[in-house]
Design a protein around this motif. Structure first.
Motif, PDB file in Angstrom:
ATOM      1  N   THR A  66      -4.773   6.714  -0.579  1.00  5.27           N
ATOM      2  CA  THR A  66      -4.569   7.170  -1.371  1.00  5.27           C
ATOM      3  C   THR A  66      -5.581   6.034  -3.016  1.00  5.27           C
ATOM      4  OG1 THR A  66      -2.737   6.891  -2.609  1.00  5.27           O
ATOM      5  CG2 THR A  66      -2.599   5.086  -1.793  1.00  5.27           C
ATOM      6  N   LYS A  67      -5.425   6.717  -3.803  1.00  5.10           N
ATOM      7  CA  LYS A  67      -6.084   6.140  -4.799  1.00  5.10           C
ATOM      8  C   LYS A  67      -4.978   5.893  -6.260  1.00  5.10           C
ATOM      9  CE  LYS A  67     -11.168   7.743  -4.771  1.00  5.10           C
ATOM     10  NZ  LYS A  67     -12.024   7.946  -5.479  1.00  5.10           N
ATOM     11  N   ASN A  68      -4.118   5.674  -5.392  1.00  5.91           N
ATOM     12  CA  ASN A  68      -2.877   6.010  -6.656  1.00  5.91           C
ATOM     13  C   ASN A  68      -1.984   4.744  -6.464  1.00  5.91           C
ATOM     14  OD1 ASN A  68      -2.758   8.970  -8.151  1.00  5.91           O
ATOM     15  ND2 ASN A  68      -2.450   9.703  -5.798  1.00  5.91           N
ATOM     16  N   GLU A  69      -1.182   3.853  -7.163  1.00  3.70           N
ATOM     17  CA  GLU A  69      -0.648   2.574  -6.922  1.00  3.70           C
ATOM     18  C   GLU A  69       0.231   2.572  -6.138  1.00  3.70           C
ATOM     19  OE1 GLU A  69       0.276  -1.397  -9.697  1.00  3.70           O
ATOM     20  OE2 GLU A  69      -0.120   0.738 -10.126  1.00  3.70           O
ATOM     21  N   ILE A  70       0.379   1.536  -5.391  1.00  4.57           N
ATOM     22  CA  ILE A  70       1.050   1.271  -4.652  1.00  4.57           C
ATOM     23  C   ILE A  70       2.733   0.265  -5.106  1.00  4.57           C
ATOM     24  CG2 ILE A  70       1.748   0.163  -1.894  1.00  4.57           C
ATOM     25  CD1 ILE A  70      -1.255   0.758  -1.133  1.00  4.57           C
ATOM     26  N   VAL A  71       3.421   0.531  -5.568  1.00  6.44           N
ATOM     27  CA  VAL A  71       4.360  -0.274  -6.177  1.00  6.44           C
ATOM     28  C   VAL A  71       5.503  -0.702  -5.488  1.00  6.44           C
ATOM     29  CG1 VAL A  71       3.507   0.496  -8.118  1.00  6.44           C
ATOM     30  CG2 VAL A  71       5.526   1.977  -6.819  1.00  6.44           C
ATOM     31  N   ASP A  72       5.495  -0.703  -4.131  1.00  8.80           N
ATOM     32  CA  ASP A  72       6.847  -1.080  -3.151  1.00  8.80           C
ATOM     33  C   ASP A  72       6.436  -0.679  -1.807  1.00  8.80           C
ATOM     34  OD1 ASP A  72       8.537  -2.635  -2.572  1.00  8.80           O
ATOM     35  OD2 ASP A  72      10.304  -0.559  -3.239  1.00  8.80           O
TER      36      ASP A  72
END
Length: 175
Positions: A66-72
């Motif tokens: 993923t190029k989307n931020e992992i937040v949890d």
């Protein structure tokens, strides 16, 4: 951080040094950012992808690109922020949830808020069935984290939410 401005993780013992997370991957992408996430290490690579590692250097997200931020991260699930929305991935790489404005991730369940500020409650054991669908829970939508308070009492989720400036309480059996 090394002299090339790349991040990695090493273990320094009394007699030796062991590399745990390489400063770059096999394709030559370097780790450009490093941060902690729930006792683990989150790396962003030069190709824009995010990778989560445990403190022993094992990649938790090896099946997720993923190029989307992992937040949890909880149990077998990763919460990712995609633009203004959130989505949940299973560690096998499959997407578990739809996209929502807000998701509170727990090990056995998650709580969502959609574009109309309607709250959804999902148990991982029950799949993508909204357990709160018939309750029509709508919050004010000013600050999701402070408007939703919750906890488990056995298999019953006790949810306190704000609607029209007033606190409401509902109980939902997670099965």
């Amino acid at each position: 951080k090394n002299t090339s401005d790349s991040y990695g993780l090493i273990n320094i013992e009394s007699s030796n040094v062991n590399g745990l997370i390489a400063f770059k991957d096999d394709d030559g992408n370097t780790n450009t950012k490093a941060s902690g996430l729930n006792g683990n290490i989150l790396m962003q690579r030069s190709d824009g992808t995010y990778h989560l590692f445990d403190t022993k250097g094992n990649e938790i997200t090896e099946n997720i690109e993923t190029k989307n931020e992992i937040v949890d991260y909880k149990g077998d699930y990763i919460l990712v922020k995609s633009s203004d929305n959130y989505v949940i991935y299973n560690l096998d790489g499959s997407i578990v949830s739809s996209e929502y404005k807000y998701i509170a991730l727990e090990e056995k369940y998650y709580i969502t808020v959609d574009n109309s500020n309607k709250v959804g409650i999902y148990s991982f054991a029950a799949g993508n069935v909204d357990l709160a669908k018939d309750l029509n829970i709508v919050i004010d939508g000013k600050d999701y984290a402070s408007e939703l308070k919750y906890g488990l009492n056995g298999n019953v989720l006790v949810l306190t939410y704000t609607h029209n400036g007033k606190n409401e309480v509902v109980e939902i059996n997670l099965g």
